[in-house]
Enzyme design. Structure first.
Site, PDB file in Angstrom:
ATOM      1  N   ASP A 147     -10.633  -5.898 -19.005  1.00  0.00           N
ATOM      2  CA  ASP A 147     -10.870  -6.888 -20.053  1.00  0.00           C
ATOM      3  C   ASP A 147      -9.535  -7.261 -20.682  1.00  0.00           C
ATOM      4  O   ASP A 147      -8.911  -6.459 -21.381  1.00  0.00           O
ATOM      5  CB  ASP A 147     -11.820  -6.280 -21.098  1.00  0.00           C
ATOM      6  CG  ASP A 147     -12.107  -7.212 -22.253  1.00  0.00           C
ATOM      7  OD1 ASP A 147     -11.582  -8.341 -22.264  1.00  0.00           O
ATOM      8  OD2 ASP A 147     -12.845  -6.800 -23.172  1.00  0.00           O
ATOM      9  N   HIS A 169       0.809  -1.217   0.000  1.00  0.00           N
ATOM     10  CA  HIS A 169       0.000   0.000   0.000  1.00  0.00           C
ATOM     11  C   HIS A 169       0.843   1.267   0.000  1.00  0.00           C
ATOM     12  O   HIS A 169       0.380   2.327  -0.435  1.00  0.00           O
ATOM     13  CB  HIS A 169      -0.928  -0.002   1.217  1.00  0.00           C
ATOM     14  CG  HIS A 169      -2.183   0.800   1.024  1.00  0.00           C
ATOM     15  ND1 HIS A 169      -2.235   1.936   0.231  1.00  0.00           N
ATOM     16  CD2 HIS A 169      -3.439   0.640   1.517  1.00  0.00           C
ATOM     17  CE1 HIS A 169      -3.470   2.436   0.261  1.00  0.00           C
ATOM     18  NE2 HIS A 169      -4.198   1.660   1.027  1.00  0.00           N
TER      19      HIS A 169
END
Length: 437
Positions: free
Chosen positions: A383, A157
């Site tokens: 995608d 993070h």
């Protein structure tokens, strides 16, 4: 019992070509990076056989796209180091990311039909932040007998927030689809976003708000054994969200109206004293709030937190419009003045050891709540060549009171709320979570 997953290959993948920024250059963490959780954050996405079919990209194509896009995101391919001032820094050395390839001896549907948490736990690499030279980004590609694919990722993070990682994921998918011909140029200049005032003068108590100071709120929280923290999800259909917005009666974002609803219902399920106070810790993207504004494709951390707070009796008796107003007022206070104060604090405390206020595993936030929104993450853009994912699979959240809002992969316009509550409160919440009374 969870379906077994077998790791078949392990590689360290380096950017191709080499990153434009590299050659051993070192950059210190910004104060926004230092305020982020000092841990690896996993995320897991699934594509079933019906969605991807024969056009599912091979592991090699996915890895080639990753290598191409890493050249534009050099922090992910680097390592943590120490600069000449003894500060933790990013060493942009193109050391690479860990990529695991795996197989599961079942169909994706079967694997997710029983002991789901245990199975999900096998679908992403287990990074060790204490290990020397640990890759900052780690990926696992798991193939199923049905042709299904799961991509599990874990990233540190301190490298980037959710907004940044969503930009990276979409760029990676586009690189695979286009064989590396479509690559982004994200904004990477961390120094530009943390320019202090000529005479740095923080005017807010950042030592006890963003960092774990002597008087910080996190010091008052209790703890539970991890097996007592129940993780579950709630699906809010598009029609429910529309009715909820109508109930608010004023123009309201999906996030704020759902948060108002969830805050009310969680508080009711906890059966708190009417005189007690409850607050929400809301992650606020500061890119567009800073002065000057920072590009939305800035790759790094640029999140601060808002803290709407109400007495329990007032929260439960107030209208949705009132609660949304309290949330909006708190978020509005994270303005350019607050952001500049935080940057000035980072300059003043540059040489200090600072611990962020992130909750440790087992922490019980009750009577409070913490929320993160991934509603800006456009899953339809994730995608890799065979369509968008069929599911986002969240690993168990080990902190009671955390909520995550995610756009539904299965239902257009719907929202999934993943959350963790004390096991003893899950049933009470489930009975009222769709009530607007």
């Amino acid at each position: 019992m969870a379906e077994p997953v077998e790791i078949t290959k392990s590689d360290v993948l380096r950017p191709s070509p080499a990153s434009a920024i590299g050659a051993g250059m070192k950059f210190p963490l910004t104060v926004f990076d230092r305020a982020a959780m000092d841990l690896y954050v996993p995320s897991v996405y699934a594509w079933n056989a019906n969605a991807v079919g024969a056009e599912a990209p091979s592991n090699d194509k996915i890895k080639n796209g990753l290598a191409a896009v890493l050249a534009r995101f050099p922090h992910l391919a680097g390592r943590f180091g120490v600069d000449e001032h003894g500060r933790r820094c990013f060493d942009l050395n193109d050391a690479g990311v860990l990529v695991l390839e795996a197989t599961a001896s079942a169909s994706l549907a079967d694997a997710l039909s029983h002991d789901v948490p245990a199975h999900i736990n096998e679908l992403y690499p287990k990074a060790d932040k204490e290990r020397a030279d640990e890759p900052l980004l780690q990926v696992q590609l798991t193939r199923y007998t049905c042709g299904g694919l799961v991509i599990g990722v874990t990233s540190h993070h301190h490298v980037a927030d959710g907004q940044s990682m969503s930009v990276f994921f979409v760029a990676w998918a586009a690189a695979v689809r286009t064989r590396g011909t479509l690559l982004p140029t994200p904004f990477l200049d961390r120094e530009v976003v943390v320019v202090p005032s000529r005479l740095p003068q923080p005017v807010f108590d950042h030592r006890n708000i963003e960092f774990d100071g002597e008087h910080g709120q996190s010091n008052s929280y209790g703890a539970l054994p991890l097996h007592r923290i129940g993780n579950f999800s709630v699906h809010f259909p598009e029609e429910f969200v529309a009715r909820l917005k109508a109930r608010v009666g004023t123009r309201c974002s999906t996030f704020r109206c759902l948060l108002a609803h969830a805050w009310k219902k969680i508080t009711a399920a906890r059966d708190l004293s009417p005189e007690e106070f409850t607050q929400v810790r809301i992650a606020v993207n500061c890119r567009g709030r800073a002065s000057p504004a920072v590009p939305m494709d800035y790759f790094g951390n640029m999140v601060l937190w808002a803290f709407p707070r109400m007495r329990v009796r007032d929260l439960l008796s107030s209208s949705y419009a009132t609660v949304v107003g309290v949330i909006s007022d708190a978020v509005a206070r994270v303005d350019e003045r607050y952001i500049q104060s935080f940057i000035d604090f980072g300059e003043v405390a540059a040489g200090e050891e600072l611990t962020p206020t992130a909750a440790e595993p087992g922490t019980v936030l009750c009577p409070d709540v913490e929320v993160d929104s991934w509603l800006g993450f456009q899953f339809h853009e994730l995608d890799f060549g065979g369509g968008p994912p069929c599911a986002f699979l969240p690993p168990d959240v080990p902190v009671e009171g955390i909520l995550i809002f995610v756009p539904s992969c299965a239902a257009k316009g719907g929202i999934e709320m993943f959350m963790a509550l004390d096991d003893s409160q899950v049933e009470a919440f489930s009975q009222i979570c769709y009530s607007m009374d």
